[in-house]
Design an enzyme around this catalytic site. Structure first.
Site, mmCIF file in Angstrom:
data_model
loop_
_atom_site.group_PDB
_atom_site.id
_atom_site.type_symbol
_atom_site.label_atom_id
_atom_site.label_comp_id
_atom_site.label_asym_id
_atom_site.label_seq_id
_atom_site.Cartn_x
_atom_site.Cartn_y
_atom_site.Cartn_z
ATOM 1 C CE LYS A 154 63.268 -25.116 14.862
ATOM 2 N NZ LYS A 154 64.648 -24.868 14.414
ATOM 3 C CB CYS A 158 105.145 -46.068 18.307
ATOM 4 S SG CYS A 158 103.648 -46.873 18.934
ATOM 5 C CE LYS A 167 54.581 -25.206 10.764
ATOM 6 N NZ LYS A 167 54.784 -24.929 9.330
ATOM 7 C CD GLU A 219 56.125 -28.750 8.324
ATOM 8 O OE1 GLU A 219 56.018 -29.200 7.171
ATOM 9 O OE2 GLU A 219 55.708 -27.630 8.646
ATOM 10 C CB CYS A 264 105.975 -50.222 20.872
ATOM 11 S SG CYS A 264 106.105 -49.649 19.158
ATOM 12 C CB CYS A 318 102.982 -51.821 18.283
ATOM 13 S SG CYS A 318 102.301 -50.415 19.182
ATOM 14 C CG ASP A 346 71.361 -23.663 16.793
ATOM 15 O OD1 ASP A 346 72.090 -22.670 16.607
ATOM 16 O OD2 ASP A 346 70.858 -24.325 15.881
ATOM 17 C CB ALA A 347 71.700 -26.296 23.030
ATOM 18 C CG LEU A 382 58.239 -21.835 15.120
ATOM 19 C CD1 LEU A 382 58.623 -23.206 14.564
ATOM 20 C CD2 LEU A 382 56.728 -21.701 15.201
#
Length: 680
Positions: free
Chosen positions: A131, A423, A305, A129, A426, A446, A48-49, A99
């Site tokens: 959002k 791993c 608002k 309120e 180790c 380990c 959205d940004a 808005l």
């Protein structure tokens, strides 16, 4: 006679105009594309940004060059055209506007200044309120009966989803009044709670289906089902936040409108507040931002608002948005970025956990370059490939996670992640036990496991040894001063002083913190041992039942499994842990160090003995931890999940799914007033 511009100046301006026109056309194309994916396909490719930034850039160009504004510009319209090939079109009785956004208090104050200037006075009041990050809908009642529900669409025409909205339990089929208005059309936001979002995605994953990227996408997908039975099987919710049209009822303000909604049984957000001044509005925005993660649904800002309807009429609206309202947006918590690689890390229990290496991106106010991927099954389930463009989420202090890939942006160069067979710390063997979703290094020596175990032992929820952080522990291990957490208690001041940057005061502080931790309650010690599957609640249950580490270490698995909240799986894990020779040596070291291994006395009986409590929501007069302590001080037992054995559910503001569970099981509920009365 007017002066003409010099030819060079005119040419420069013409070149700039041409460049800006090309840029505006590119921005319109991008915005249209992403708007269609968001509103129609429910499959956004950007956050959205990022979308807001594209729109803001186009608005800036059109403000400087008004001749570039076109009737079909995204700045002149709302939303996206409805998908009339899927749903019948619905003409809204009034246009549903979008808005304008304020991204900080400077923007908010500028909006307030414009409002004050237009009215030639301060607005009489505001209503604020949260959002909700959901799906906008318009709902119609005729003579008090629900007759239609539609999406916002492009603001003028939406998509009819009447049967789907009818499945939302909070929305009444009939208004709760004997004198309903002939026509009532209201706006609202349909959403999915965070708990339900997690559950739905888990079900989708188990069924091998694609996961929803976020609750908003999930709500949109559920709302736009052709079969309303599918929607009915999903727990959608709605809060109403706007009056489109009402016949026969005079409402002079928005706060009065909300009261009217409540009186006829329409759901409105419980956090909506009427405020007098801009300072109160800013305080509300700050408080809501701090509390956003305690709510059971996602919000991305606060809607501010003007309250009075006459003042709203005086302020009017642009072709896109009302001048009497603005959305104060919080910093974005989701962004898109490139997944450069997937690397394995080793935890204190030996779990090999893949994490994402990202192109750095700002999310939730911080720069994120790594994120969790949970486990290989999750990577497979979400369909994430190395090289994907992905959605990254960071909520509050939660570790950033990769939510989902964006398959439409793939180039073909992406590749699958392969779990290592050895791993990475180790080089030991990696084993995936039956029934587990993670692979583990089975070498208890380990280096990464040893480091992780000591960090966990000294953490706040365990022995709470202040100043004993990861870097300090790493330095202690490098110098051979410790080999496990118990060795910390045998450190001398001279040894601590050999650590980097440790002067007299820091040596004293760490030594004092180690000393004071010797007398922690045994449930904290048990939790600090890092037994697989044993968290704080299980540790408390075992400590209450057996009252000493030695008794727990000697208890048969069946006896532990009989303790409420433990069960056979945790009992088997505890039994396996204490059966290891390394654990016996560790406990003996703690004993020699003078660490408390038993409770000093049994808990005394009190007036609430034998009663079990669960707390949900936010309490005003005391924190949940304080409430827990006071209940336990009177002999009560506080657990984290509601069951048939729960006597009372204490309900604060914004209760979660536990309230529904309690109602289902017939568990008695207490509000805060009732709790305080019980506590005396």
């Amino acid at each position: 006679m007017p002066r003409t511009k010099a030819p060079a100046v005119a040419k420069a301006e013409e070149a700039q105009f041409s460049e800006e026109r090309t840029k505006a056309e590119e921005l319109r194309a991008q915005i249209d594309y992403h708007s269609h994916r968001y509103h129609v396909l429910d499959a956004p490719e950007i956050s959205d940004a990022q979308y807001d930034r594209l729109v803001a850039e186009l608005e800036d160009i059109e403000e400087r060059w008004p001749q570039l504004i076109t009737p079909d510009s995204p700045t002149q319209r709302v939303g996206a055209p409805p998908a009339t090939d899927l749903f019948a079109p619905v003409q809204h009785s009034q246009r549903l506007l979008s808005l304008d956004n304020a991204f900080d208090f400077t923007d908010l104050r500028a909006w307030h200044a414009r409002v004050t200037r237009t009215l030639d006075r301060e607005p009489s009041a505001f209503v604020c309120e949260p959002k909700i990050d959901g799906v906008s809908v318009a709902v119609v009642y005729e003579n008090g009966r629900y007759v239609r529900g539609a999406t916002r669409g492009d603001g003028s025409v939406g998509e009819e989803v009447t049967p789907n909205i009818r499945t939302i339990r909070e929305l009444p089929e009939r208004l709760a009044t004997d004198d309903p208005p002939p026509w009532l059309e209201v706006r609202g936001e349909v959403f999915l709670s965070l708990a339900d979002f997690e559950r739905v995605n888990a079900e989708m994953g188990e069924a091998g289906k694609a996961l929803f990227a976020n609750p908003r996408n999930a709500a949109a997908g559920m709302l736009r089902q052709k079969d309303a039975k599918v929607t009915a099987s999903r727990p959608l919710s709605v809060y109403l936040h706007g009056l489109v049209r009402v016949d026969g009822v005079a409402l002079r303000s928005y706060s009065q409108t909300l009261e009217f909604f409540r009186s006829v049984g329409l759901p409105v957000h419980p956090e909506a507040r009427s405020l007098r001044t801009l300072e109160e509005v800013e305080s509300y925005c700050d408080t809501t931002s701090e509390r956003r993660h305690s709510m059971d649904h996602e919000i991305d800002g606060v809607v501010v608002k003007v309250d009075d309807h006459d003042e709203r009429s005086e302020l009017g609206a642009t072709s896109k948005a009302p001048r009497w309202a603005i959305a104060y947006k919080f910093p974005p918590e989701e962004q898109t970025t490139k997944l450069r690689d997937i690397m394995p890390s080793v935890g204190r229990t030996g779990a090999i956990t893949p994490f994402a290496v990202l192109e750095p991106v700002r999310v939730g106010g911080v720069t994120v370059s790594q994120a969790t991927l949970h486990n290989p099954d999750e990577i497979e389930r979400k369909g994430i490939l190395i090289g994907d463009t992905v959605v990254v989420r960071r909520a509050g202090d939660v570790i950033p996670e990769v939510v989902a890939p964006i398959p439409s942006l793939r180039t073909g160069a992406e590749r699958k992640f392969q779990m290592p067979s050895q791993c990475p710390s180790c080089g030991g063997p990696v084993v995936r036990r039956e029934g587990e979703v993670v692979s583990r290094c089975v070498n208890l020596s380990c280096p990464h496991q040893v480091l992780g175990r000591i960090v966990h032992f000294g953490s706040r929820g365990a022995m709470d040894i202040e100043h004993l952080g990861g870097k300090t522990i790493h330095a202690l291990l490098e110098r051979g001063l410790v080999s496990d957490a118990a060795d910390v208690y045998f450190l001398s001041a001279e040894q601590i002083a050999t650590l980097p940057l440790f002067k007299d005061k820091s040596v004293h502080n760490l030594a004092r913190a180690i000393e004071s931790s010797r007398d922690r309650p045994i449930d904290r010690l048990l939790y600090g041992m890092g037994i697989l599957g044993v968290g704080g609640t299980a540790s408390r249950a075992l400590a209450d039942a057996f009252e000493s580490i030695d008794a727990i270490a000697a208890a048969p698995a069946e006896d532990m499994a009989a303790v409420e909240g433990i069960g056979p799986v945790i009992a088997a894990s505890v039994r396996e842990f204490f059966d290891r020779p390394e654990t016996k040596q560790f406990v003996d070291k703690l004993r020699r160090a003078g660490v408390r291994l038993a409770e000093k006395r049994k808990r005394e009986a009190g007036p609430l003995s034998g009663r079990s409590f669960v707390i949900t929501g936010t309490l005003d007069s005391l924190s949940r931890e304080e409430a827990k302590d006071r209940l336990e001080a009177l002999g009560g037992k506080v657990t984290t999940s509601v069951s048939k054995k729960t006597d009372y559910l204490v309900v604060g503001d914004n209760p979660g799914s536990k309230l529904a569970k309690a109602e289902e099981l017939g568990v008695e509920t207490l509000d805060e007033k009732g709790l305080l009365a019980l506590l005396g």
